[in-house]
Design an enzyme around this catalytic site. Sequence first.
Site, PDB file in Angstrom:
ATOM      1  N   MET A  65      42.685  28.547  31.993  1.00 31.82           N
ATOM      2  CA  MET A  65      42.278  27.075  32.518  1.00 31.82           C
ATOM      3  C   MET A  65      40.805  27.016  32.088  1.00 31.82           C
ATOM      4  O   MET A  65      40.244  25.822  32.772  1.00 31.82           O
ATOM      5  CB  MET A  65      42.778  26.797  33.870  1.00 31.82           C
ATOM      6  N   GLY A  66      40.387  27.834  31.686  1.00 28.34           N
ATOM      7  CA  GLY A  66      38.927  27.500  31.133  1.00 28.34           C
ATOM      8  C   GLY A  66      37.704  28.001  32.246  1.00 28.34           C
ATOM      9  O   GLY A  66      38.266  28.706  33.133  1.00 28.34           O
TER      10      GLY A  66
ATOM     11  N   HIS B 208      34.987  33.457  32.285  1.00 27.82           N
ATOM     12  CA  HIS B 208      34.103  34.684  32.863  1.00 27.82           C
ATOM     13  C   HIS B 208      34.699  35.958  32.168  1.00 27.82           C
ATOM     14  O   HIS B 208      35.536  35.850  31.371  1.00 27.82           O
ATOM     15  CB  HIS B 208      34.246  34.710  34.291  1.00 27.82           C
TER      16      HIS B 208
ATOM     17  N   HIS C 233      38.315  36.781  31.809  1.00 28.91           N
ATOM     18  CA  HIS C 233      39.113  36.135  30.611  1.00 28.91           C
ATOM     19  C   HIS C 233      38.608  36.809  29.355  1.00 28.91           C
ATOM     20  O   HIS C 233      39.458  37.122  28.401  1.00 28.91           O
ATOM     21  CB  HIS C 233      38.782  34.614  30.390  1.00 28.91           C
TER      22      HIS C 233
ATOM     23  N   LYS D 268      45.103  40.431  37.605  1.00 28.94           N
ATOM     24  CA  LYS D 268      44.548  39.710  38.887  1.00 28.94           C
ATOM     25  C   LYS D 268      45.423  38.611  39.455  1.00 28.94           C
ATOM     26  O   LYS D 268      45.423  38.447  40.721  1.00 28.94           O
ATOM     27  CB  LYS D 268      43.253  38.618  38.167  1.00 28.94           C
ATOM     28  N   ASP D 269      46.243  37.950  38.535  1.00 31.97           N
ATOM     29  CA  ASP D 269      47.279  37.147  39.058  1.00 31.97           C
ATOM     30  C   ASP D 269      48.547  37.933  38.875  1.00 31.97           C
ATOM     31  O   ASP D 269      49.307  37.673  38.009  1.00 31.97           O
ATOM     32  CB  ASP D 269      47.514  36.093  38.350  1.00 31.97           C
TER      33      ASP D 269
ATOM     34  N   SER E 108      36.795  35.306  39.398  1.00 26.18           N
ATOM     35  CA  SER E 108      37.726  34.007  39.216  1.00 26.18           C
ATOM     36  C   SER E 108      36.771  32.866  39.169  1.00 26.18           C
ATOM     37  O   SER E 108      35.529  32.749  39.511  1.00 26.18           O
ATOM     38  CB  SER E 108      38.195  33.834  40.642  1.00 26.18           C
ATOM     39  N   SER E 109      37.399  31.934  38.392  1.00 25.50           N
ATOM     40  CA  SER E 109      36.519  30.511  38.232  1.00 25.50           C
ATOM     41  C   SER E 109      36.294  29.799  39.442  1.00 25.50           C
ATOM     42  O   SER E 109      35.443  29.243  39.503  1.00 25.50           O
ATOM     43  CB  SER E 109      37.500  29.752  37.155  1.00 25.50           C
ATOM     44  N   ARG E 110      37.228  30.169  40.446  1.00 29.13           N
ATOM     45  CA  ARG E 110      36.829  29.573  41.738  1.00 29.13           C
ATOM     46  C   ARG E 110      35.958  30.073  42.756  1.00 29.13           C
ATOM     47  O   ARG E 110      35.537  29.622  43.704  1.00 29.13           O
ATOM     48  CB  ARG E 110      38.448  29.475  42.648  1.00 29.13           C
TER      49      ARG E 110
HETATM   50  P1  AMP Z   1      43.113  31.240  34.670  1.00 30.02           P
HETATM   51  O1  AMP Z   1      42.274  30.629  33.752  1.00 30.02           O
HETATM   52  O2  AMP Z   1      42.600  31.605  36.094  1.00 30.02           O
HETATM   53  O3  AMP Z   1      44.367  30.516  34.689  1.00 30.02           O
HETATM   54  O4  AMP Z   1      43.431  32.983  34.077  1.00 30.02           O
HETATM   55  C1  AMP Z   1      43.690  32.881  32.808  1.00 30.02           C
HETATM   56  C2  AMP Z   1      44.042  34.462  32.619  1.00 30.02           C
HETATM   57  O5  AMP Z   1      42.761  34.978  32.907  1.00 30.02           O
HETATM   58  C3  AMP Z   1      45.203  34.827  33.576  1.00 30.02           C
HETATM   59  O6  AMP Z   1      46.046  35.898  32.958  1.00 30.02           O
HETATM   60  C4  AMP Z   1      44.388  35.591  34.667  1.00 30.02           C
HETATM   61  O7  AMP Z   1      45.235  36.632  35.250  1.00 30.02           O
HETATM   62  C5  AMP Z   1      43.265  36.063  34.000  1.00 30.02           C
HETATM   63  N1  AMP Z   1      42.177  36.404  34.796  1.00 30.02           N
HETATM   64  C6  AMP Z   1      41.440  35.599  35.741  1.00 30.02           C
HETATM   65  N2  AMP Z   1      40.597  36.402  36.220  1.00 30.02           N
HETATM   66  C7  AMP Z   1      40.619  37.789  35.763  1.00 30.02           C
HETATM   67  C8  AMP Z   1      39.902  38.873  36.235  1.00 30.02           C
HETATM   68  N3  AMP Z   1      39.301  38.949  37.103  1.00 30.02           N
HETATM   69  N4  AMP Z   1      40.337  39.904  35.511  1.00 30.02           N
HETATM   70  C9  AMP Z   1      41.110  40.086  34.665  1.00 30.02           C
HETATM   71  N5  AMP Z   1      42.136  38.999  34.128  1.00 30.02           N
HETATM   72  C10 AMP Z   1      41.767  37.900  34.863  1.00 30.02           C
END
Ligand code: AMP
Length: 309
Positions: A49-50, A53, A56, A169-170, A205-207
């Site tokens: 979702m952009g 960090h 990603h 992470k998820d 985390s982006s959040r």
């Molecule tokens: P998101 O942008 O939050 O939807 O995450 C996109 C992908 O990045 C998902 O597969 C997440 O599990 C992975 N991700 C997010 N944060 C981390 C992290 N700290 N370490 C490893 N993978 C991550």
Amino acid sequence: MAPSMSSSPVSADATASPVVSAYPTIVAFRAALDEARAAGKTVGFVPTMGYLHDGHASLMRAAAATCDLVAASIFVNPLQFAPTEDLSSYPRNLERDTEIAAEAGVTLLFTPTVDEMYPFGPVLTTVSVAEVSAPWEGATRPTHFAGVATVVAKLFSIVGPCRAFFGEKDFQQLAVIRRMVADLSIPVDVVGCPIVREPDGLAMSSRNTYLEGAERDAAIVLRRALDAGIAAITDGARDPAAVMATMTDVVAAEPLATLDYVAAVDAATLQVPALLEGEVRLLVAAQVGRPRLIDNAGVTIDTDGTVAV
Ligand code: AMP
């Protein structure tokens, strides 16, 4: 390939990378990947979702290490947000994301608009992965995983056969995607990658950008709760309720955190077993200031009682 005018890729900032191209349309992105496969290249895909960090970027680097070509998507998917959640304020920075993705080995970036992904308005066709989605995150966010599974199914349909990289992470999301791919025979090899953390242990985390002042330090309470759970298991605890109580106490002692759930589950089923054994996953979710944060850790309990983290 000579894409039609409406489907031409958009060149990224030349300072970011000489090679990364942003594809805002489904038709051009799909065509570029079809062309790569036709030339014999293996495709790695990282959906995001952009607001990228290093978590990603680690997925992108893992893809680059094992695939000939790496594609990523940046799409803040409205389907996976409840009306009360942070869809409109979710952080965005496409220029910076393009640089990070390029640096990590991505050459094709899918950057669709909501209209491009959902041109008919609300989708009528959704994917729901029943039992795997029900507990933990699903209990608090009942519509979330159907939104995730639907967009990932759509992205897999656009991308075609590939290896797709997801973060542990998820952890529950990874289980949902694996089950969806198996149930629907989607020709995608799902690869789970380790959690990337800040030096003090906070999972990236982006959040995390929502954390203000003292909340940033308070947020490591999730990691501390996981460590306490691991320590309890290492000390011999096998009753999931006892381990979960230990984890709960750690979060309860942090005034800036409000616990959502802790769990000690079988890593394969995500259910709480009668006794902890084999591959165990500790899960935690808590609100710290504005963001609701999640984290998890794996523990292996051998038949001889040996514990490995
Ligand atoms: P998101 O942008 O939050 O939807 O995450 C996109 C992908 O990045 C998902 O597969 C997440 O599990 C992975 N991700 C997010 N944060 C981390 C992290 N700290 N370490 C490893 N993978 C991550």
